[in-house]
Design a protein around this motif. Structure first.
Motif, PDB file in Angstrom:
ATOM      1  N   LEU A   1       0.832  -1.201   0.000  1.00 43.82           N
ATOM      2  CA  LEU A   1       0.000   0.000   0.000  1.00 43.82           C
ATOM      3  C   LEU A   1       0.866   1.251   0.000  1.00 43.82           C
ATOM      4  O   LEU A   1       0.624   2.195  -0.770  1.00 43.82           O
ATOM      5  CB  LEU A   1      -0.927   0.007   1.215  1.00 43.82           C
ATOM      6  N   GLU A   2       1.874   1.269   0.869  1.00 41.80           N
ATOM      7  CA  GLU A   2       2.735   2.443   0.949  1.00 41.80           C
ATOM      8  C   GLU A   2       3.459   2.693  -0.368  1.00 41.80           C
ATOM      9  O   GLU A   2       3.631   3.844  -0.801  1.00 41.80           O
ATOM     10  CB  GLU A   2       3.727   2.274   2.102  1.00 41.80           C
ATOM     11  N   ALA A   3       3.876   1.616  -1.031  1.00 39.08           N
ATOM     12  CA  ALA A   3       4.529   1.762  -2.334  1.00 39.08           C
ATOM     13  C   ALA A   3       3.546   2.326  -3.368  1.00 39.08           C
ATOM     14  O   ALA A   3       3.899   3.196  -4.181  1.00 39.08           O
ATOM     15  CB  ALA A   3       5.082   0.415  -2.797  1.00 39.08           C
ATOM     16  N   ALA A   4       2.301   1.853  -3.334  1.00 34.07           N
ATOM     17  CA  ALA A   4       1.284   2.344  -4.267  1.00 34.07           C
ATOM     18  C   ALA A   4       0.987   3.820  -4.029  1.00 34.07           C
ATOM     19  O   ALA A   4       0.827   4.604  -4.971  1.00 34.07           O
ATOM     20  CB  ALA A   4       0.011   1.514  -4.117  1.00 34.07           C
ATOM     21  N   LEU A   5       0.929   4.216  -2.765  1.00 34.39           N
ATOM     22  CA  LEU A   5       0.672   5.614  -2.437  1.00 34.39           C
ATOM     23  C   LEU A   5       1.817   6.502  -2.925  1.00 34.39           C
ATOM     24  O   LEU A   5       1.577   7.592  -3.472  1.00 34.39           O
ATOM     25  CB  LEU A   5       0.480   5.771  -0.923  1.00 34.39           C
ATOM     26  N   ARG A   6       3.055   6.026  -2.726  1.00 33.33           N
ATOM     27  CA  ARG A   6       4.217   6.824  -3.164  1.00 33.33           C
ATOM     28  C   ARG A   6       4.195   7.031  -4.677  1.00 33.33           C
ATOM     29  O   ARG A   6       4.556   8.104  -5.168  1.00 33.33           O
ATOM     30  CB  ARG A   6       5.522   6.149  -2.728  1.00 33.33           C
ATOM     31  N   ARG A   7       3.780   6.014  -5.423  1.00 29.83           N
ATOM     32  CA  ARG A   7       3.728   6.146  -6.879  1.00 29.83           C
ATOM     33  C   ARG A   7       2.740   7.228  -7.320  1.00 29.83           C
ATOM     34  O   ARG A   7       2.873   7.806  -8.395  1.00 29.83           O
ATOM     35  CB  ARG A   7       3.365   4.804  -7.514  1.00 29.83           C
ATOM     36  N   HIS A   8       1.762   7.502  -6.475  1.00 27.00           N
ATOM     37  CA  HIS A   8       0.772   8.541  -6.780  1.00 27.00           C
ATOM     38  C   HIS A   8       1.067   9.852  -6.042  1.00 27.00           C
ATOM     39  O   HIS A   8       0.212  10.738  -5.994  1.00 27.00           O
ATOM     40  CB  HIS A   8      -0.630   8.042  -6.421  1.00 27.00           C
ATOM     41  N   GLY A   9       2.257   9.935  -5.468  1.00 22.25           N
ATOM     42  CA  GLY A   9       2.642  11.160  -4.777  1.00 22.25           C
ATOM     43  C   GLY A   9       1.948  11.371  -3.456  1.00 22.25           C
ATOM     44  O   GLY A   9       1.852  12.509  -2.970  1.00 22.25           O
ATOM     45  N   LEU A  10       1.487  10.302  -2.843  1.00 18.29           N
ATOM     46  CA  LEU A  10       0.780  10.390  -1.563  1.00 18.29           C
ATOM     47  C   LEU A  10       1.657   9.813  -0.450  1.00 18.29           C
ATOM     48  O   LEU A  10       2.258   8.756  -0.626  1.00 18.29           O
ATOM     49  CB  LEU A  10      -0.544   9.617  -1.624  1.00 18.29           C
ATOM     50  N   THR A  11       1.709  10.502   0.646  1.00 18.79           N
ATOM     51  CA  THR A  11       2.476  10.020   1.797  1.00 18.79           C
ATOM     52  C   THR A  11       1.575   9.989   3.020  1.00 18.79           C
ATOM     53  O   THR A  11       0.562  10.695   3.085  1.00 18.79           O
ATOM     54  CB  THR A  11       3.687  10.923   2.083  1.00 18.79           C
ATOM     55  N   GLY A  12       1.938   9.173   3.970  1.00 17.28           N
ATOM     56  CA  GLY A  12       1.128   9.052   5.175  1.00 17.28           C
ATOM     57  C   GLY A  12       1.982   8.983   6.421  1.00 17.28           C
ATOM     58  O   GLY A  12       3.193   8.774   6.357  1.00 17.28           O
ATOM     59  N   THR A  13       1.320   9.163   7.544  1.00 13.23           N
ATOM     60  CA  THR A  13       1.968   9.028   8.849  1.00 13.23           C
ATOM     61  C   THR A  13       1.285   7.910   9.616  1.00 13.23           C
ATOM     62  O   THR A  13       0.090   7.639   9.413  1.00 13.23           O
ATOM     63  CB  THR A  13       1.873  10.336   9.648  1.00 13.23           C
ATOM     64  N   ALA A  14       2.035   7.261  10.470  1.00 10.79           N
ATOM     65  CA  ALA A  14       1.512   6.107  11.200  1.00 10.79           C
ATOM     66  C   ALA A  14       0.303   6.487  12.043  1.00 10.79           C
ATOM     67  O   ALA A  14       0.258   7.557  12.661  1.00 10.79           O
ATOM     68  CB  ALA A  14       2.607   5.518  12.082  1.00 10.79           C
ATOM     69  N   ALA A  15      -0.684   5.618  12.061  1.00  4.91           N
ATOM     70  CA  ALA A  15      -1.894   5.814  12.858  1.00  4.91           C
ATOM     71  C   ALA A  15      -2.063   4.630  13.799  1.00  4.91           C
ATOM     72  O   ALA A  15      -1.462   3.573  13.598  1.00  4.91           O
ATOM     73  CB  ALA A  15      -3.117   5.944  11.953  1.00  4.91           C
ATOM     74  N   ALA A  16      -2.874   4.839  14.826  1.00  4.64           N
ATOM     75  CA  ALA A  16      -3.146   3.744  15.765  1.00  4.64           C
ATOM     76  C   ALA A  16      -3.805   2.586  15.026  1.00  4.64           C
ATOM     77  O   ALA A  16      -4.612   2.781  14.125  1.00  4.64           O
ATOM     78  CB  ALA A  16      -4.065   4.241  16.887  1.00  4.64           C
TER      79      ALA A  16
ATOM     80  N   GLY B   1      -2.160   0.243  13.269  1.00  2.04           N
ATOM     81  CA  GLY B   1      -1.362  -0.278  12.173  1.00  2.04           C
ATOM     82  C   GLY B   1      -1.617   0.344  10.829  1.00  2.04           C
ATOM     83  O   GLY B   1      -0.965  -0.029   9.845  1.00  2.04           O
ATOM     84  N   GLY B   2      -2.534   1.306  10.735  1.00  3.41           N
ATOM     85  CA  GLY B   2      -2.789   1.975   9.471  1.00  3.41           C
ATOM     86  C   GLY B   2      -1.953   3.234   9.332  1.00  3.41           C
ATOM     87  O   GLY B   2      -1.023   3.491  10.103  1.00  3.41           O
TER      88      GLY B   2
ATOM     89  N   LEU C   1      -7.800  -3.479   0.778  1.00  4.68           N
ATOM     90  CA  LEU C   1      -7.938  -2.545   1.891  1.00  4.68           C
ATOM     91  C   LEU C   1      -8.817  -3.130   2.986  1.00  4.68           C
ATOM     92  O   LEU C   1      -9.862  -3.728   2.714  1.00  4.68           O
ATOM     93  CB  LEU C   1      -8.541  -1.220   1.410  1.00  4.68           C
ATOM     94  N   LEU C   2      -8.384  -2.948   4.214  1.00  2.00           N
ATOM     95  CA  LEU C   2      -9.153  -3.380   5.373  1.00  2.00           C
ATOM     96  C   LEU C   2      -9.907  -2.226   6.021  1.00  2.00           C
ATOM     97  O   LEU C   2     -10.892  -2.436   6.727  1.00  2.00           O
ATOM     98  CB  LEU C   2      -8.217  -4.013   6.413  1.00  2.00           C
ATOM     99  N   GLU C   3      -9.424  -1.004   5.773  1.00  2.27           N
ATOM    100  CA  GLU C   3     -10.035   0.171   6.401  1.00  2.27           C
ATOM    101  C   GLU C   3      -9.769   1.383   5.522  1.00  2.27           C
ATOM    102  O   GLU C   3      -8.663   1.572   5.010  1.00  2.27           O
ATOM    103  CB  GLU C   3      -9.432   0.390   7.802  1.00  2.27           C
ATOM    104  N   LEU C   4     -10.803   2.205   5.346  1.00  2.00           N
ATOM    105  CA  LEU C   4     -10.669   3.444   4.579  1.00  2.00           C
ATOM    106  C   LEU C   4     -11.747   4.389   5.086  1.00  2.00           C
ATOM    107  O   LEU C   4     -12.931   4.212   4.804  1.00  2.00           O
ATOM    108  CB  LEU C   4     -10.845   3.184   3.083  1.00  2.00           C
TER     109      LEU C   4
END
Length: 299
Positions: free
Chosen positions: A231-246, A248-249, A270-273
């Motif tokens: 997921l993180e790799a897919a987000l990076r390919r679209h220029g999206l970054t994230g920070t760790a959440a409670a 595990g997401g 996806l398990l949660e969105l």
């Protein structure tokens, strides 16, 4: 209505409050948030005429506090729950306030009952009150003149969970009947539960303000996948970054559609969105005020 325009306060070369502007509309609760020493209390003191501003203005219904005739009938203030005379009883405190404001003395008892202080508590001297009881007495004082505006600095400090729930209901009812509330508190979940609008201050300056729902929606989207590295790799390919959440997401500063498309293209399950609304205020507050270095003794 409370109107603050370009309000500033300097102590020597130190800007305790720096060009702060916001409004509090009738029928709303405005949460005034910031870390210790950010300038919240100084701002509230300037609104109430207790601290003169270096520049800017603060008005209630179009007039500075000091120009209001019999201000207790227009605006209820609770800035320090320990400010009452410790040798007087709760009833004496409110009876003297009623005489000063020119309201019926019977309102003293009614106001005490309204905040949950019974006859036994009303006969006790303030020095024997717990912090939570002093908060209730201070709120009774603020409500005594039947004002249209409330300015409250940390009113839930010292209250137990039942008391916090009660205060939330009281403030919500006050606003729903057309009142204006400016509420400062460190209890972010309680502010999130009662506030309509938010003003966040850091290092003396407003760092965010607006409708609560809009600000929290802007705090991002929580996403969790069966394969988080993919997921993180897919987000990076679209220029999206994230920070760790409670849990595990990650929290991504993008809408659910953009994230869902990125995951679908990569075949990621996806398990949660969902919007980052659970604990969103806490996360937004920490991100907006991270790194603030303040001097509490000055502010």
């Amino acid at each position: 209505m409370i109107t603050v325009e370009h309000l500033s306060k300097r102590y020597g070369s130190h800007p305790a409050v720096d060009d702060v502007s916001f409004t509090c509309e009738p029928g709303t609760v405005t949460g005034f948030l910031g870390p210790n020493g950010a300038g919240k209390s100084t701002t509230m003191r300037m609104i109430c005429g207790l601290t003169p501003p270096t520049s800017g203005t603060a008005t209630v219904d179009g007039r500075p506090y000091r120009q209001l005739g019999n201000p207790g009938r227009r605006i209820g203030v609770l800035l320090d729950a320990s400010a009452q005379h410790s040798g007087r009883t709760g009833r004496e405190v409110l009876t003297l306030a009623a005489l000063t404001m020119g309201v019926d003395r019977r309102r003293a008892g009614e106001s005490l009952e309204r905040v949950g202080l019974n006859r036994t508590a009303a006969r006790r001297r303030v020095k024997a009150y717990s912090l939570g009881m002093r908060q209730r007495l201070g709120l009774a004082y603020a409500l005594l003149g039947d004002p249209a505006v409330l300015i409250l600095d940390e009113p839930a400090n010292g209250l137990d969970p039942e008391g916090i729930f009660w205060m939330r209901g009281l403030l919500r009812d006050f606003a729903d009947r057309g009142g204006t509330v400016l509420l400062s508190s460190h209890l972010l979940r309680e502010v999130e539960a009662v506030a309509d609008r938010l003003v966040v201050i850091g290092a003396g300056r407003v760092v965010a303000q607006g409708d609560k729902a809009e600000l929290l929606a802007a705090s991002g989207t929580v996403v969790k996948a069966l394969d988080m590295p993919a997921l993180e790799a897919a987000l990076r390919r679209h220029g999206l970054t994230g920070t760790a959440a409670a849990g595990g997401g990650v929290v991504v500063q993008a809408g659910a559609e953009a994230i869902g498309r990125a995951a679908a293209e990569a075949g990621v399950v996806l398990l949660e969105l969902r919007p980052a609304d659970s604990g969103g205020l806490e996360q937004m507050f920490l991100s907006l005020t991270a790194g603030d270095s303040v001097q509490e003794a000055v502010r």
